[in-house]
Design a protein around this motif. Structure first.
Motif, short mmCIF file in Angstrom:
data_model
loop_
_atom_site.label_atom_id
_atom_site.label_comp_id
_atom_site.label_asym_id
_atom_site.label_seq_id
_atom_site.Cartn_x
_atom_site.Cartn_y
_atom_site.Cartn_z
N ILE A 26 0.86 -1.19 0.00
CA ILE A 26 0.00 0.00 0.00
C ILE A 26 0.89 1.24 0.00
CG2 ILE A 26 -1.69 1.31 1.36
CD1 ILE A 26 -2.82 -1.25 0.10
N ILE A 53 -8.93 -8.47 -8.75
CA ILE A 53 -9.83 -7.65 -9.56
C ILE A 53 -9.94 -8.31 -10.94
CG2 ILE A 53 -10.11 -5.36 -10.62
CD1 ILE A 53 -8.14 -4.40 -8.28
N GLU A 68 -10.49 3.62 -10.55
CA GLU A 68 -10.25 2.98 -9.26
C GLU A 68 -10.83 1.57 -9.31
OE1 GLU A 68 -11.72 5.34 -5.98
OE2 GLU A 68 -10.98 7.19 -6.89
N TYR A 69 -10.01 0.61 -8.90
CA TYR A 69 -10.42 -0.79 -8.88
C TYR A 69 -10.26 -1.32 -7.47
CZ TYR A 69 -9.75 -0.19 -13.90
OH TYR A 69 -9.80 0.28 -15.19
N TYR A 70 -11.27 -2.04 -7.00
CA TYR A 70 -11.25 -2.54 -5.63
C TYR A 70 -11.20 -4.06 -5.60
CZ TYR A 70 -12.53 2.25 -4.83
OH TYR A 70 -12.52 3.63 -4.84
N LYS A 73 -6.48 -5.40 -2.62
CA LYS A 73 -5.90 -4.07 -2.43
C LYS A 73 -6.54 -3.18 -3.48
CE LYS A 73 -1.41 -5.55 -0.69
NZ LYS A 73 -0.01 -5.74 -0.97
N THR A 74 -6.60 -1.89 -3.19
CA THR A 74 -7.15 -0.93 -4.15
C THR A 74 -6.07 -0.56 -5.16
OG1 THR A 74 -8.65 -0.08 -2.46
CG2 THR A 74 -8.27 1.31 -4.38
N TYR A 76 -5.24 2.23 -8.08
CA TYR A 76 -5.55 3.50 -8.73
C TYR A 76 -4.78 3.52 -10.05
CZ TYR A 76 -6.75 4.68 -3.88
OH TYR A 76 -7.26 4.69 -2.62
N TYR A 97 -4.04 10.34 -4.09
CA TYR A 97 -3.95 8.95 -4.52
C TYR A 97 -2.53 8.41 -4.27
CZ TYR A 97 -8.42 9.31 -6.98
OH TYR A 97 -9.75 9.46 -7.30
N GLU A 101 -4.56 4.91 0.23
CA GLU A 101 -4.70 3.57 0.78
C GLU A 101 -4.71 2.49 -0.29
OE1 GLU A 101 -4.66 2.82 4.09
OE2 GLU A 101 -4.14 4.94 4.26
N GLY A 102 -3.99 2.72 -1.36
CA GLY A 102 -3.92 1.73 -2.42
C GLY A 102 -2.56 1.77 -3.11
N THR A 104 -0.82 2.84 -6.68
CA THR A 104 -1.08 3.71 -7.83
C THR A 104 -0.20 3.29 -8.99
OG1 THR A 104 -1.59 5.56 -6.35
CG2 THR A 104 -1.08 6.10 -8.65
#
Length: 142
Positions: A26, A53, A68-70, A73-74, A76, A97, A101-102, A104
């Motif tokens: 992250i 994802i 944004e893909y969840y 982990k997120t 970006y 971003y 919390e993801g 990038t």
């Protein structure tokens, strides 16, 4: 630190992207450099799949600028191709971003170079022929 690998198909590029996420945490920022059609979005599809994802959901955000893909982990996903200046990235909250919390990933990062965090991982992609893609992963010294 520098690492190189080569792929010979879009599917192989996706597999390498999926494996690449094992080294990410992250807050990491990954910058993808390469000409149109070099395989940047295929690599991002693999990264997304590695985070749980659906890779079919991933498309180049050329017109939306950020997707944004969840998943586990997120992710970006930025595409700066159409950005005229780094100010545009600031206006859409890019720095939030980068330190969010993801993870990038940025296509065309050279368009917002002065905003890229110093801890970013840079991947250059070359297409020496129709099927082959050469990837070089490194930390960039500014």
């Amino acid at each position: 630190m520098e690492k190189e690998f080569t792929t010979t198909s879009p599917d192989e590029t996706i597999v390498k992207g999926r494996a690449f996420i094992d080294a990410l945490s992250i807050g990491d920022v990954v910058c993808l450099e390469g000409e149109l059609g070099a395989g940047k979005t295929h690599f991002v599809k693999g990264m997304a799949e590695g985070f749980g994802i659906d890779g079919n959901e991933v498309s180049s955000p050329t017109f939306t600028l950020i997707n944004e893909y969840y998943g586990d982990k997120t992710l970006y996903h930025f595409d700066c191709y159409r950005m005229e200046s780094p100010r545009e990235a600031l206006e859409i909250g890019a720095e939030e971003y980068f330190y969010g919390e993801g993870v990038t990933v940025i296509e065309w990062p050279e368009r917002i170079l002065e905003l890229i965090p110093p801890h970013a991982i840079w991947i250059s992609i070359e297409a020496p022929d129709k099927n082959t893609r050469k990837f070089v992963i490194r930390k960039r010294d500014f």
